[in-house]
Design a protein around this motif. Structure first.
Motif, PDB file in Angstrom:
ATOM      1  N   SER A 171     108.642  -5.740  -1.885  1.00  9.89           N
ATOM      2  CA  SER A 171     108.326  -3.909  -2.541  1.00  9.89           C
ATOM      3  C   SER A 171     108.397  -3.349  -3.425  1.00  9.89           C
ATOM      4  N   PRO A 172     107.188  -2.273  -3.643  1.00  9.65           N
ATOM      5  CA  PRO A 172     107.397  -1.476  -5.540  1.00  9.65           C
ATOM      6  C   PRO A 172     108.182  -1.777  -6.067  1.00  9.65           C
ATOM      7  N   ALA A 173     109.313  -1.501  -5.529  1.00  5.48           N
ATOM      8  CA  ALA A 173     110.837  -1.174  -6.046  1.00  5.48           C
ATOM      9  C   ALA A 173     110.965  -3.007  -7.099  1.00  5.48           C
ATOM     10  N   TYR A 174     110.574  -3.725  -6.410  1.00  5.63           N
ATOM     11  CA  TYR A 174     110.793  -5.053  -6.858  1.00  5.63           C
ATOM     12  C   TYR A 174     110.279  -5.251  -7.722  1.00  5.63           C
ATOM     13  N   LEU A 175     108.550  -4.968  -7.813  1.00  2.80           N
ATOM     14  CA  LEU A 175     107.725  -5.340  -8.066  1.00  2.80           C
ATOM     15  C   LEU A 175     108.178  -4.701  -9.586  1.00  2.80           C
ATOM     16  N   GLU A 176     108.297  -3.378  -9.719  1.00  5.96           N
ATOM     17  CA  GLU A 176     108.823  -2.267 -10.886  1.00  5.96           C
ATOM     18  C   GLU A 176     109.629  -2.851 -11.350  1.00  5.96           C
ATOM     19  N   ARG A 177     110.633  -3.291 -10.562  1.00  6.85           N
ATOM     20  CA  ARG A 177     111.676  -4.335 -11.832  1.00  6.85           C
ATOM     21  C   ARG A 177     111.654  -6.029 -12.421  1.00  6.85           C
ATOM     22  N   ARG A 227     111.664 -10.736   6.262  1.00 11.03           N
ATOM     23  CA  ARG A 227     110.939  -9.508   5.903  1.00 11.03           C
ATOM     24  C   ARG A 227     111.883  -7.981   6.080  1.00 11.03           C
ATOM     25  N   GLN A 228     113.365  -8.074   5.895  1.00  7.11           N
ATOM     26  CA  GLN A 228     114.304  -7.285   5.855  1.00  7.11           C
ATOM     27  C   GLN A 228     114.742  -7.394   4.542  1.00  7.11           C
ATOM     28  N   ALA A 229     115.045  -8.398   4.275  1.00  7.02           N
ATOM     29  CA  ALA A 229     114.898  -8.652   2.628  1.00  7.02           C
ATOM     30  C   ALA A 229     114.056  -8.223   1.824  1.00  7.02           C
ATOM     31  N   ALA A 230     112.678  -8.536   2.072  1.00  7.41           N
ATOM     32  CA  ALA A 230     111.421  -7.555   1.172  1.00  7.41           C
ATOM     33  C   ALA A 230     111.584  -6.214   1.272  1.00  7.41           C
ATOM     34  N   LEU A 231     111.483  -5.998   2.668  1.00  8.89           N
ATOM     35  CA  LEU A 231     112.099  -4.253   2.349  1.00  8.89           C
ATOM     36  C   LEU A 231     112.757  -3.589   1.310  1.00  8.89           C
ATOM     37  N   ASP A 250     102.022   1.561   4.917  1.00  7.77           N
ATOM     38  CA  ASP A 250     102.568   3.139   4.316  1.00  7.77           C
ATOM     39  C   ASP A 250     103.344   3.061   3.470  1.00  7.77           C
ATOM     40  N   GLY A 251     103.028   1.762   2.587  1.00  7.16           N
ATOM     41  CA  GLY A 251     103.544   1.212   1.515  1.00  7.16           C
ATOM     42  C   GLY A 251     104.865   0.802   0.809  1.00  7.16           C
ATOM     43  N   ARG A 252     105.697   0.710   2.036  1.00  8.52           N
ATOM     44  CA  ARG A 252     106.457  -0.089   1.584  1.00  8.52           C
ATOM     45  C   ARG A 252     106.671  -1.552   1.315  1.00  8.52           C
ATOM     46  N   LEU A 253     105.323  -2.038   1.669  1.00  8.92           N
ATOM     47  CA  LEU A 253     105.559  -3.457   1.220  1.00  8.92           C
ATOM     48  C   LEU A 253     104.275  -3.637   0.200  1.00  8.92           C
ATOM     49  N   VAL A 254     103.620  -4.157  -0.943  1.00 10.72           N
ATOM     50  CA  VAL A 254     102.571  -4.052  -1.820  1.00 10.72           C
ATOM     51  C   VAL A 254     101.948  -5.899  -1.615  1.00 10.72           C
ATOM     52  N   GLU A 255     100.826  -5.960  -1.672  1.00 12.87           N
ATOM     53  CA  GLU A 255     100.318  -7.597  -1.608  1.00 12.87           C
ATOM     54  C   GLU A 255     100.493  -7.895  -2.983  1.00 12.87           C
ATOM     55  N   VAL A 256     101.286  -9.732  -2.715  1.00 15.90           N
ATOM     56  CA  VAL A 256     101.303 -10.040  -3.413  1.00 15.90           C
ATOM     57  C   VAL A 256      99.859 -11.295  -4.504  1.00 15.90           C
ATOM     58  N   LEU A 257      99.644 -11.153  -5.628  1.00 23.71           N
ATOM     59  CA  LEU A 257      98.673 -12.337  -5.794  1.00 23.71           C
ATOM     60  C   LEU A 257      97.795 -11.825  -4.681  1.00 23.71           C
ATOM     61  N   PRO A 258      97.269 -10.034  -4.589  1.00 21.31           N
ATOM     62  CA  PRO A 258      96.175  -9.966  -3.947  1.00 21.31           C
ATOM     63  C   PRO A 258      94.588 -10.574  -3.854  1.00 21.31           C
ATOM     64  N   HIS A 259      94.069 -11.065  -4.977  1.00 18.40           N
ATOM     65  CA  HIS A 259      92.909 -11.993  -5.572  1.00 18.40           C
ATOM     66  C   HIS A 259      92.959 -13.542  -5.240  1.00 18.40           C
ATOM     67  N   LEU A 260      94.040 -14.386  -4.350  1.00 21.20           N
ATOM     68  CA  LEU A 260      94.189 -15.726  -4.215  1.00 21.20           C
ATOM     69  C   LEU A 260      94.069 -15.234  -2.349  1.00 21.20           C
ATOM     70  N   ALA A 261      92.878 -15.959  -1.885  1.00 19.57           N
ATOM     71  CA  ALA A 261      92.676 -16.184  -0.698  1.00 19.57           C
ATOM     72  C   ALA A 261      94.283 -17.345   0.411  1.00 19.57           C
ATOM     73  N   MET A 262      94.320 -16.264   1.392  1.00 21.22           N
ATOM     74  CA  MET A 262      95.680 -17.703   1.560  1.00 21.22           C
ATOM     75  C   MET A 262      95.489 -18.428   3.122  1.00 21.22           C
ATOM     76  N   PRO A 263      95.844 -19.309   3.275  1.00 18.32           N
ATOM     77  CA  PRO A 263      95.257 -20.121   4.512  1.00 18.32           C
ATOM     78  C   PRO A 263      95.621 -19.983   6.311  1.00 18.32           C
ATOM     79  N   ALA A 264      94.780 -20.108   7.164  1.00 20.22           N
ATOM     80  CA  ALA A 264      95.473 -19.794   8.296  1.00 20.22           C
ATOM     81  C   ALA A 264      95.999 -19.957   8.729  1.00 20.22           C
TER      82      ALA A 264
END
Length: 297
Positions: A171-177, A227-231, A250-264
């Motif tokens: 969440s934006p709040a967690y990342l701000e903190r 997911r709810q805990a992250a929100l 809707d901005g309630r969650l933000v991607e973390v480490l977006p520059h790193l590819a994730m597996p399928a």
């Protein structure tokens, strides 16, 4: 030499007894008496020269020979019952379709799309089992099972549905903190929300082969709770992208480490019908592939 009719005598009674769990329940399925079903199974055992079912006053259980025999004959009996269904036109598809799927896949996708599928095929009835446990498709009588990840060696027939992708979110709040992590190693100093499988935390894996099991304040075997805990700003979550698309939008969650590819994570539909998958099963698999192709996975 015994005729094919003699060889198949008692098969229906045996398979229905195993499926239903008792002679009385099997008799209701077959439309016969409990005594007739029990005697039919006994005659089958006598002809084969082995005990298939251990009987007690309260329970029935398969012997080793009974389990092996059931695993062979149950799919054959189902194929016979569905032989007419195989050659039906799509507009004539009918019957019960029993599907097992993991929680996220079943609740978020199949349950959401079920009304559309059933509207297209009104003769089909869908029974959905939602569990992260790998069901025994044959023993538990499922037509299809959705599995995710690398498939173990199996005699079941598989068809790939889609590739699902992981994503790290907070969440934006967690990342701000706590600040934004810049590397995989940075995750070790963050609060990470961990999914448990068989009592062990699922690793945070990346497409380049890096993988860590970070520390965290919250472990659970329910990804929806993660997911709810992250929100609620509790930490960083490793989720399937399809489960957080709306929250990212809707901005309630933000991607973390977006520059790193994730597996399928591949998703498959499995069945035990060989080439004789009933039309309702084929239609359902095609429907799922169609719907999944339109998603950001």
């Amino acid at each position: 030499m015994a005729s094919i009719l003699e060889k198949t005598t008692g098969l229906v009674a045996f398979v229905r007894t195993v499926d239903a769990g008792s002679f009385s329940a099997a008799s209701r399925l077959i439309g016969s008496s409990q005594s007739a079903v029990s005697k039919s199974v006994a005659r089958l055992e006598h002809r084969l020269g082995v005990r298939l079912i251990q009987r007690s006053t309260r329970t029935l259980s398969l012997t080793t020979e009974g389990q092996a025999y059931y695993e062979r004959v149950a799919p054959l009996l189902r194929a016979i019952e569905d032989a007419e269904d195989v050659v039906q036109a799509a507009s004539e598809a009918k019957g019960l379709l029993r599907v097992s799927a993991p929680q996220e896949f079943g609740r978020m996708l199949i349950a959401t799309w079920a009304p559309e599928f059933l509207a297209r095929h009104p003769g089909v009835k869908l029974e959905l089992n939602v569990t992260d446990r790998n069901v025994d498709v044959i023993r538990e009588g499922y037509d299809l099972a959705v599995r995710m990840g690398t498939l173990p060696d199996t005699e079941l027939i598989s068809r790939k549905l889609a590739d699902l992708h992981w994503i790290l979110v907070a969440s934006p709040a967690y990342l701000e903190r706590r600040g934004h992590p810049e590397t995989v190693e940075d995750l070790r100093s963050h609060s990470c929300l961990r999914y448990l499988t068989s009592g062990r935390p699922w690793p945070f894996a990346f497409a380049d082969g890096q993988s860590i099991i970070p520390d965290g304040p919250f472990d659970t075997d329910d990804s929806g709770s993660i997911r709810q805990a992250a929100l609620n700003a509790a930490g960083i979550a490793y989720q399937l992208r399809m489960t957080v698309t709306d929250f990212l939008a809707d901005g309630r969650l933000v991607e973390v480490l977006p520059h790193l590819a994730m597996p399928a994570l591949p998703a498959y539909a499995l069945h035990a019908f060989g080439r004789q998958l009933p039309i309702r099963g084929r239609l359902f698999i095609n429907f799922m592939i169609e719907k999944l192709s339109g998603l950001d996975l």
